[in-house]
Design a protein around this motif. Structure first.
Motif, PDB file in Angstrom:
ATOM      1  N   SER A  63       1.182  -1.044  -0.025  1.00 57.14           N
ATOM      2  CA  SER A  63       0.114   0.064   0.063  1.00 57.14           C
ATOM      3  C   SER A  63       0.967   1.228  -0.066  1.00 57.14           C
ATOM      4  O   SER A  63       0.324   2.228  -0.417  1.00 57.14           O
ATOM      5  CB  SER A  63      -0.644   0.125   1.174  1.00 57.14           C
ATOM      6  OG  SER A  63      -1.553  -1.272   1.416  1.00 57.14           O
ATOM      7  N   CYS A  64       2.235   1.174   0.207  1.00 54.89           N
ATOM      8  CA  CYS A  64       3.085   2.454   0.609  1.00 54.89           C
ATOM      9  C   CYS A  64       2.896   3.468  -0.582  1.00 54.89           C
ATOM     10  O   CYS A  64       2.827   3.112  -1.628  1.00 54.89           O
ATOM     11  CB  CYS A  64       4.400   2.152   0.870  1.00 54.89           C
ATOM     12  SG  CYS A  64       5.510   3.412   0.769  1.00 54.89           S
ATOM     13  N   GLU A  65       2.537   4.730  -0.316  1.00 55.76           N
ATOM     14  CA  GLU A  65       2.564   5.676  -1.453  1.00 55.76           C
ATOM     15  C   GLU A  65       3.796   5.841  -2.271  1.00 55.76           C
ATOM     16  O   GLU A  65       3.739   6.081  -3.271  1.00 55.76           O
ATOM     17  CB  GLU A  65       2.263   7.067  -0.657  1.00 55.76           C
ATOM     18  CG  GLU A  65       0.841   7.006  -0.283  1.00 55.76           C
ATOM     19  CD  GLU A  65       0.728   8.452   0.656  1.00 55.76           C
ATOM     20  OE1 GLU A  65       1.498   9.332   0.599  1.00 55.76           O
ATOM     21  OE2 GLU A  65      -0.312   8.633   1.260  1.00 55.76           O
ATOM     22  N   LYS A  66       4.906   5.545  -1.612  1.00 53.53           N
ATOM     23  CA  LYS A  66       6.205   5.311  -2.527  1.00 53.53           C
ATOM     24  C   LYS A  66       6.093   4.315  -3.468  1.00 53.53           C
ATOM     25  O   LYS A  66       7.254   4.337  -4.396  1.00 53.53           O
ATOM     26  CB  LYS A  66       7.459   5.371  -1.778  1.00 53.53           C
ATOM     27  CG  LYS A  66       7.366   6.474  -0.425  1.00 53.53           C
ATOM     28  CD  LYS A  66       8.136   7.662  -0.880  1.00 53.53           C
ATOM     29  CE  LYS A  66       7.851   8.961  -0.302  1.00 53.53           C
ATOM     30  NZ  LYS A  66       8.048   9.012   1.122  1.00 53.53           N
ATOM     31  N   PRO A  72       8.545  -0.874   2.690  1.00 52.41           N
ATOM     32  CA  PRO A  72       7.826   0.157   2.762  1.00 52.41           C
ATOM     33  C   PRO A  72       8.392   1.309   3.307  1.00 52.41           C
ATOM     34  O   PRO A  72       9.395   1.280   4.465  1.00 52.41           O
ATOM     35  CB  PRO A  72       6.521  -0.163   3.358  1.00 52.41           C
ATOM     36  CG  PRO A  72       6.931  -1.399   4.327  1.00 52.41           C
ATOM     37  CD  PRO A  72       8.098  -2.070   3.462  1.00 52.41           C
ATOM     38  N   CYS A  73       8.069   2.655   3.154  1.00 54.14           N
ATOM     39  CA  CYS A  73       8.833   3.907   3.616  1.00 54.14           C
ATOM     40  C   CYS A  73       8.638   4.054   4.952  1.00 54.14           C
ATOM     41  O   CYS A  73       9.493   4.899   5.614  1.00 54.14           O
ATOM     42  CB  CYS A  73       8.344   4.981   2.805  1.00 54.14           C
ATOM     43  SG  CYS A  73       6.902   5.844   3.220  1.00 54.14           S
ATOM     44  N   ASP A  74       7.590   3.730   5.595  1.00 55.42           N
ATOM     45  CA  ASP A  74       7.150   3.969   7.041  1.00 55.42           C
ATOM     46  C   ASP A  74       6.941   5.389   7.277  1.00 55.42           C
ATOM     47  O   ASP A  74       7.043   5.851   8.641  1.00 55.42           O
ATOM     48  CB  ASP A  74       8.274   3.304   7.916  1.00 55.42           C
ATOM     49  CG  ASP A  74       7.878   1.855   8.553  1.00 55.42           C
ATOM     50  OD1 ASP A  74       6.999   1.289   7.989  1.00 55.42           O
ATOM     51  OD2 ASP A  74       8.915   1.315   8.750  1.00 55.42           O
ATOM     52  N   GLN A  75       7.119   6.258   6.427  1.00 55.40           N
ATOM     53  CA  GLN A  75       6.674   7.765   6.617  1.00 55.40           C
ATOM     54  C   GLN A  75       5.646   8.065   6.009  1.00 55.40           C
ATOM     55  O   GLN A  75       4.926   9.284   6.429  1.00 55.40           O
ATOM     56  CB  GLN A  75       8.032   8.162   6.226  1.00 55.40           C
ATOM     57  CG  GLN A  75       9.098   8.477   7.316  1.00 55.40           C
ATOM     58  CD  GLN A  75      10.214   8.403   6.950  1.00 55.40           C
ATOM     59  OE1 GLN A  75      10.633   9.095   5.641  1.00 55.40           O
ATOM     60  NE2 GLN A  75      11.305   8.212   7.752  1.00 55.40           N
ATOM     61  N   CYS A  76       5.021   7.747   4.891  1.00 54.86           N
ATOM     62  CA  CYS A  76       3.875   8.249   4.277  1.00 54.86           C
ATOM     63  C   CYS A  76       2.732   8.317   4.922  1.00 54.86           C
ATOM     64  O   CYS A  76       2.737   7.279   5.824  1.00 54.86           O
ATOM     65  CB  CYS A  76       3.855   7.668   2.775  1.00 54.86           C
ATOM     66  SG  CYS A  76       3.302   6.057   2.925  1.00 54.86           S
ATOM     67  N   GLU A  77       1.584   8.878   4.668  1.00 57.16           N
ATOM     68  CA  GLU A  77       0.512   8.596   5.159  1.00 57.16           C
ATOM     69  C   GLU A  77      -0.111   7.316   5.405  1.00 57.16           C
ATOM     70  O   GLU A  77      -0.699   6.723   6.336  1.00 57.16           O
ATOM     71  CB  GLU A  77      -0.796   9.598   4.915  1.00 57.16           C
ATOM     72  CG  GLU A  77      -0.454  11.090   5.400  1.00 57.16           C
ATOM     73  CD  GLU A  77      -1.774  11.856   4.881  1.00 57.16           C
ATOM     74  OE1 GLU A  77      -2.755  11.410   4.786  1.00 57.16           O
ATOM     75  OE2 GLU A  77      -1.224  13.115   4.515  1.00 57.16           O
ATOM     76  N   ILE A  78       0.020   6.703   4.413  1.00 57.79           N
ATOM     77  CA  ILE A  78      -0.704   5.272   4.633  1.00 57.79           C
ATOM     78  C   ILE A  78       0.095   4.434   5.281  1.00 57.79           C
ATOM     79  O   ILE A  78      -0.533   3.907   5.927  1.00 57.79           O
ATOM     80  CB  ILE A  78      -0.649   4.718   2.783  1.00 57.79           C
ATOM     81  CG1 ILE A  78      -1.749   5.640   2.070  1.00 57.79           C
ATOM     82  CG2 ILE A  78      -1.020   3.126   2.804  1.00 57.79           C
ATOM     83  CD1 ILE A  78      -2.185   4.924   0.830  1.00 57.79           C
ATOM     84  N   CYS A  79       1.503   4.283   5.148  1.00 59.82           N
ATOM     85  CA  CYS A  79       2.384   3.537   6.089  1.00 59.82           C
ATOM     86  C   CYS A  79       2.104   3.835   7.387  1.00 59.82           C
ATOM     87  O   CYS A  79       1.888   2.889   8.090  1.00 59.82           O
ATOM     88  CB  CYS A  79       4.118   3.803   5.656  1.00 59.82           C
ATOM     89  SG  CYS A  79       4.693   2.826   4.496  1.00 59.82           S
ATOM     90  N   LEU A  80       1.903   5.189   7.787  1.00 59.68           N
ATOM     91  CA  LEU A  80       1.765   5.516   9.100  1.00 59.68           C
ATOM     92  C   LEU A  80       0.329   4.890   9.420  1.00 59.68           C
ATOM     93  O   LEU A  80       0.061   4.408  10.722  1.00 59.68           O
ATOM     94  CB  LEU A  80       1.530   6.956   9.594  1.00 59.68           C
ATOM     95  CG  LEU A  80       3.203   7.623   9.398  1.00 59.68           C
ATOM     96  CD1 LEU A  80       2.913   9.147   9.357  1.00 59.68           C
ATOM     97  CD2 LEU A  80       3.981   7.001  10.276  1.00 59.68           C
TER      98      LEU A  80
HETATM   99 ZN   LIG Z   1       4.974   4.397   2.832  1.00 65.81          ZN
END
Ligand SMILES: [Zn+2]
Ligand SMILES: Nc1ncnc2c1ncn2[C@@H]1O[C@H](COP(=O)(O)OP(=O)(O)OP(=O)(O)O)[C@@H](O)[C@H]1O
Ligand SMILES: [Mg+2]
Length: 514
Positions: A63-66, A72-80
């Motif tokens: 799902s990660c936006e990146k 996964p980036c763990d920073q985008c809104e979706i990861c959070l």
């Molecule tokens: Zn992400």
């Protein structure tokens, strides 16, 4: 404040943060890199090995936006949102708490709609084997023709309970129990980060007690930290917490049993009780110890521990078998004991009762050690003549089977204490009396007495009250009741009258009336 339990706090958030499970991680990484993404995944494995954690990481990676990828980036809104448990397109169902049809069906129906924010609608069903039959049907329908935007992540401890129709549509990843050394390394990492001092043996003991479950190991670590109250964690602390009491506790208890040292044995159990020991684990440890002793007696090994060697010399192989049997039955009955400590105590007391009361026949070097015994616990007072009652108590612990069991149950005791042990057998059962069977019975009786004894079986006219006779009298009684009930039955009476039938009494079996 806001104390978060360690298991929650240290849930892995990235695939490379997962402990063990290398093959599953490799397969998932490859799928995420290549973009070849099956629409339904099934994660299986025992409790606390990472099923839910890995499924959640996978959902985040999808799902990660990146972009889709193994990290996964763990920073985008979706990861959070994924980590926080509020991603709108990630539907988590805990089947253990939601088995109602409507419930699950409604939820599954929302999967038809396109995702709101992410790429996919992801449906994570935990403990999926607990879904009701109707819910499985609803699930199967979507699995058969999944919309392109839907991914299923299913997790279960019990894949056998899944309908094959569901299972065959999933890509199954089996997660394994996590090896103790890997658990210990993770515990060390966590302790360092949490600034908790712990010795390596303490962490290894905790890891071993987790028996492959990282979650169990983490909650034990949590208990140990509370128990230590700010002091460094040591192996002794952990052992008193898990009731393993260190490598010497069980051999010492068993040694006390053999030397008839009841006082020390009871005191040790009392200490364990106040320390909140796990008695089921202790009983299991006792079984392992007896197994090791038995192995040592039959196939001596050079690398056996000194305590196992010394116990192997102090017990006969038959006694070891008997003790094992007692421990096995005792452990099985532990849940029925008023409390586990009592159940465990009974196991040891029963063993002690079977250590022989009579003076030890000169045998091996064993003899001197036997004399350390303080107060032998006699089974029956030597002065009293044995009764059927005694024989009824002895029989079940002899562990007899087949014809030997038949022979023994037709016997009546004359003397169970002296040497030889004397039994009577009715002449009508003389066919049971042969060398082979009486030797087997003699061996079993020797094991029971804990020393070689001879057996003398004398044929006699008739004996009223052997265990076999008691059993057959009971059955006869029930049979007569059954025949009485049936012959009085109105329906059967009518049948007999109408068809001039007769009742064949042999066709009635007593067992079926109760
Ligand atoms: Zn992400
Ligand atoms: N392989 C692992 N790597 C790292 N941590 C793990 C692993 N397995 C379990 N844990 C730890 O245990 C906790 C519980 O793990 P998780 O919920 O993923 O297990 P599970 O297999 O789903 O268990 P259950 O069958 O009981 O649901 C996690 O929060 C994490 O702290
Ligand atoms: Mg889980």
């Amino acid at each position: 404040m806001g104390h978060e339990v360690l298991a929650r706090k240290w849930r892995p958030h990235q695939l490379n943060d997962v402990v063990g499970q290398e093959h599953a991680v490799r397969i998932l990484t490859h799928a995420l890199e290549s973009g070849r993404l099956h629409h339904a995944w099934l994660f299986t494995g025992t409790r606390g090995v990472g099923k839910t954690s890995i499924a959640r990481i996978f959902a985040k990676a999808l799902s990660c936006e990146k972009g889709i990828g193994p990290a996964p980036c763990d920073q985008c809104e979706i990861c959070l949102a994924c980590d926080g448990g509020y991603h709108i397109d990630l539907l988590e169902i805990d089947a253990a708490s939601r088995t109602k049809v409507e419930d699950t069906r409604d939820l599954l129906e929302t999967l038809q709609y396109a995702p709101a924010r992410g790429r996919y609608k992801i449906c994570l069903i935990d403990e999926v084997h607990m879904l009701s039959g109707h819910s499985f049907n609803a699930l199967l329908k979507i699995l058969e023709e999944p919309p392109a935007h839907v991914k299923f992540l299913l997790a279960t401890t019990d894949p056998e309970k899944l309908p094959v129709t569901v299972r065959s549509r999933c890509l199954q990843l089996d997660l394994h129990p996590v090896p103790a050394n890997k658990i210990a390394a993770r515990l060390a990492q966590i302790c360092t980060a949490e600034e908790i001092a712990a010795t390596p043996p303490a962490l290894l003991d905790i890891a071993a007690a987790g028996r492959g479950s990282l979650r169990d190991a983490l909650s034990l670590l949590e208990q140990a930290i509370a128990f230590a109250g700010g002091n460094p964690l040591t192996a002794e602390m952990v052992q008193s917490l898990t009731g393993t009491g260190g490598p010497t506790l069980l051999p010492e208890l068993l040694s006390a049993v053999i030397s008839g040292d009841g006082e020390n044995m009871l005191a040790a159990i009392e200490t364990l009780r106040t320390e909140g020991a796990d008695f089921d684990m202790l009983a299991s440890g006792l079984l392992s110890l007896l197994h090791a002793i038995s192995v040592q007696q039959i196939i001596p090994r050079k690398d056996a521990s000194s305590s196992v060697c010394s116990l192997a010399e102090r017990l006969t192989p038959e006694e070891t078998q008997l003790f094992y049997q007692i421990a096995l039955t005792g452990r099985r009955d532990l849940p029925f004991a008023p409390d586990p400590a009592i159940g465990f105590e009974m196991i040891l007391l029963r063993m002690m009762a079977f250590v022989p009361a009579s003076p030890w026949v000169p045998q091996k070097p064993k003899e001197e050690k036997r004399e350390e015994r303080k107060e032998p616990v006699p089974i029956t007072a030597a002065t009293r003549l044995p009764t059927e009652h005694d024989w009824n108590q002895v029989l079940p612990v002899l562990g007899l089977t087949g014809m030997t069991q038949a022979l023994a149950s037709h016997c009546h005791p004359v003397s169970l204490q002296g040497d030889p042990i004397q039994l009577l057998l009715a002449a009508k059962h003389a066919s049971l009396l042969n060398k082979n069977l009486s030797e087997r019975l003699e061996k079993a009786l020797s094991a029971w007495r804990g020393q070689p004894v001879r057996l003398k079986i004398t044929l006699t006219e008739d004996i009223p009250n052997t265990p076999a006779a008691q059993k057959s009298a009971k059955e006869q009684g029930r049979l007569q009741t059954a025949q009485g009930v049936i012959s009085q039955d109105q329906g059967i009476k009518r049948l007999i009258d109408t068809f001039s039938a007769t009742l064949d009494p042999d066709s009635i079996r007593a067992g079926e009336t109760d």
